[in-house]
Enzyme design. Structure first.
Site, PDB file in Angstrom:
ATOM      1  N   GLY A   1     -46.276   6.347  26.953  1.00 31.16           N
ATOM      2  CA  GLY A   1     -45.167   6.207  26.011  1.00 31.16           C
ATOM      3  C   GLY A   1     -43.789   6.095  26.636  1.00 31.16           C
TER       4      GLY A   1
ATOM      5  N   ASP B   1     -41.427  10.158  26.000  1.00 29.72           N
ATOM      6  CA  ASP B   1     -40.861   9.359  24.914  1.00 29.72           C
ATOM      7  C   ASP B   1     -40.335  10.234  23.783  1.00 29.72           C
ATOM      8  OD1 ASP B   1     -43.405  10.198  24.195  1.00 29.72           O
ATOM      9  OD2 ASP B   1     -44.156   8.216  23.659  1.00 29.72           O
TER      10      ASP B   1
ATOM     11  N   ASP C   1     -42.445  16.307  20.098  1.00 28.62           N
ATOM     12  CA  ASP C   1     -42.954  16.519  18.739  1.00 28.62           C
ATOM     13  C   ASP C   1     -43.370  17.992  18.617  1.00 28.62           C
ATOM     14  OD1 ASP C   1     -43.925  16.102  16.199  1.00 28.62           O
ATOM     15  OD2 ASP C   1     -45.784  15.159  16.850  1.00 28.62           O
TER      16      ASP C   1
ATOM     17  N   LYS D   1     -38.014  15.240  17.574  1.00 25.08           N
ATOM     18  CA  LYS D   1     -38.250  15.387  16.136  1.00 25.08           C
ATOM     19  C   LYS D   1     -37.726  16.716  15.636  1.00 25.08           C
ATOM     20  CE  LYS D   1     -42.285  12.522  15.442  1.00 25.08           C
ATOM     21  NZ  LYS D   1     -43.673  12.430  14.993  1.00 25.08           N
TER      22      LYS D   1
ATOM     23  N   PHE E   1     -43.254   9.451  11.622  1.00 31.37           N
ATOM     24  CA  PHE E   1     -44.000   8.806  12.703  1.00 31.37           C
ATOM     25  C   PHE E   1     -43.321   7.501  13.084  1.00 31.37           C
ATOM     26  CE2 PHE E   1     -47.378   6.747  15.013  1.00 31.37           C
ATOM     27  CZ  PHE E   1     -47.823   7.803  15.796  1.00 31.37           C
TER      28      PHE E   1
ATOM     29  N   ASP F   1     -46.496   4.224  20.430  1.00 28.32           N
ATOM     30  CA  ASP F   1     -47.589   3.467  19.808  1.00 28.32           C
ATOM     31  C   ASP F   1     -48.161   4.161  18.586  1.00 28.32           C
ATOM     32  OD1 ASP F   1     -48.834   5.605  21.390  1.00 28.32           O
ATOM     33  OD2 ASP F   1     -50.712   4.644  20.812  1.00 28.32           O
TER      34      ASP F   1
ATOM     35  N   ARG G   1     -46.184  -0.851  20.972  1.00 30.56           N
ATOM     36  CA  ARG G   1     -45.381  -0.366  22.108  1.00 30.56           C
ATOM     37  C   ARG G   1     -44.315  -1.375  22.510  1.00 30.56           C
ATOM     38  NH1 ARG G   1     -47.738   4.297  24.257  1.00 30.56           N
ATOM     39  NH2 ARG G   1     -49.994   4.317  24.390  1.00 30.56           N
TER      40      ARG G   1
HETATM   41  P1  IMP Z   1     -46.354  16.657  21.364  1.00 33.17           P
HETATM   42  O1  IMP Z   1     -47.311  17.174  22.407  1.00 33.17           O
HETATM   43  O2  IMP Z   1     -46.827  16.965  19.957  1.00 33.17           O
HETATM   44  O3  IMP Z   1     -44.915  17.078  21.580  1.00 33.17           O
HETATM   45  O4  IMP Z   1     -46.417  15.089  21.384  1.00 33.17           O
HETATM   46  C1  IMP Z   1     -46.119  14.393  22.459  1.00 33.17           C
HETATM   47  C2  IMP Z   1     -46.793  13.041  22.449  1.00 33.17           C
HETATM   48  O5  IMP Z   1     -47.286  12.654  21.170  1.00 33.17           O
HETATM   49  C3  IMP Z   1     -45.743  12.029  22.801  1.00 33.17           C
HETATM   50  O6  IMP Z   1     -45.695  11.855  24.192  1.00 33.17           O
HETATM   51  C4  IMP Z   1     -46.207  10.794  22.078  1.00 33.17           C
HETATM   52  O7  IMP Z   1     -47.091  10.061  22.900  1.00 33.17           O
HETATM   53  C5  IMP Z   1     -46.961  11.310  20.885  1.00 33.17           C
HETATM   54  N1  IMP Z   1     -46.130  11.249  19.648  1.00 33.17           N
HETATM   55  C6  IMP Z   1     -45.555  12.280  18.980  1.00 33.17           C
HETATM   56  N2  IMP Z   1     -44.883  11.856  17.900  1.00 33.17           N
HETATM   57  C7  IMP Z   1     -45.035  10.506  17.878  1.00 33.17           C
HETATM   58  C8  IMP Z   1     -44.551   9.469  17.010  1.00 33.17           C
HETATM   59  O8  IMP Z   1     -43.819   9.677  16.022  1.00 33.17           O
HETATM   60  N3  IMP Z   1     -44.918   8.200  17.326  1.00 33.17           N
HETATM   61  C9  IMP Z   1     -45.710   7.888  18.406  1.00 33.17           C
HETATM   62  N4  IMP Z   1     -46.167   8.828  19.246  1.00 33.17           N
HETATM   63  C10 IMP Z   1     -45.835  10.126  18.985  1.00 33.17           C
HETATM   64 MG    MG Z   2     -49.042   7.985  22.087  1.00 31.65          MG
END
Ligand code: IMP
Ligand code: MG
Length: 190
Positions: free
Chosen positions: A53, A109, A112, A141, A162, A169, A175
């Site tokens: 990402g 990227d 979340d 986020k 999202f 992606d 992407r």
């Molecule tokens: P986390 O571990 O929940 O913080 O998420 C991290 C990973 O989830 C990021 O590196 C992204 O690849 C993916 N991700 C989280 N939110 C989104 C989104 O809104 N769109 C696309 N990918 C996301």
């Molecule tokens: Mg992803």
């Protein structure tokens, strides 16, 4: 005037709202690059980019950091298909970059739930003896995070929606859109 091929237009039709155009992103990266350049002046910096990402973010930001640095990449996944983190973070390779005594700046990227970056920071501290670890994300986020992890550098704050494009992606698609946009909920498989 931007011209898009029919196949790109089909992807754009899946976008409900554009949040950040490429020029807006690049202007913000000018500021972030300058800030990181100031903060790490005279230090041994290693950038670790989380793939896939962060690939566009990495390429555009790194050209704006005016310091000698090392670059490593890590392939990590926590999604396994859908639009919500499973909380299970899988490292695609077993070994970590060599960062003994070096200052590490992790690039991703989006922040979340925080699971991914939390897992990487923990492994780095436990196994790699870095001088410091900081986190830089293009997007953050607005939500309560499962893991107590905060970013040190943030491109843009967004709502809990999202988003795709500029490296992000949905099921490996979108992407290569040059902007960040909210994916139309109707496109997301139930
Ligand atoms: P986390 O571990 O929940 O913080 O998420 C991290 C990973 O989830 C990021 O590196 C992204 O690849 C993916 N991700 C989280 N939110 C989104 C989104 O809104 N769109 C696309 N990918 C996301
Ligand atoms: Mg992803």
């Amino acid at each position: 005037m931007l011209r898009f091929a029919t196949t790109t237009l089909a992807m754009i039709q899946d976008i409900e709202r554009i949040l950040f155009h490429e020029q807006t992103i690049l202007r913000r990266l000018d500021e972030l690059g300058a800030q990181i350049t100031r903060d790490y002046e005279g230090k041994e910096l290693t950038i670790i980019a989380v793939l896939n990402g962060s690939i566009f973010f990495m390429a555009d930001l790194l050209r704006r950091i005016q310091l000698p640095l090392r670059l490593d990449c890590l392939s990590v996944s926590s999604y396994h298909g859908g639009t919500a983190s499973t909380g299970v973070v899988t490292f695609e390779q077993n070994s970590l970059p060599e960062v003994d005594g070096r200052h590490v700046l992790l690039l991703d990227d989006i922040l979340d739930t925080g699971h991914t970056l939390h897992a990487i920071c923990r492994r780095l501290h436990q196994e790699a003896n870095p001088a410091s670890v900081r986190v830089c994300v293009l997007l953050r986020k607005d939500k309560v995070r499962a893991k107590n992890l905060e970013a040190d550098y943030v491109g843009f704050d967004i709502g809990d929606e999202f988003v795709v494009g500029y490296g992000l992606d949905y099921l490996e698609k979108y992407r290569n859109l040059p902007f960040v946009g909210v994916l139309h909920p109707a496109v997301i498989k139930a």
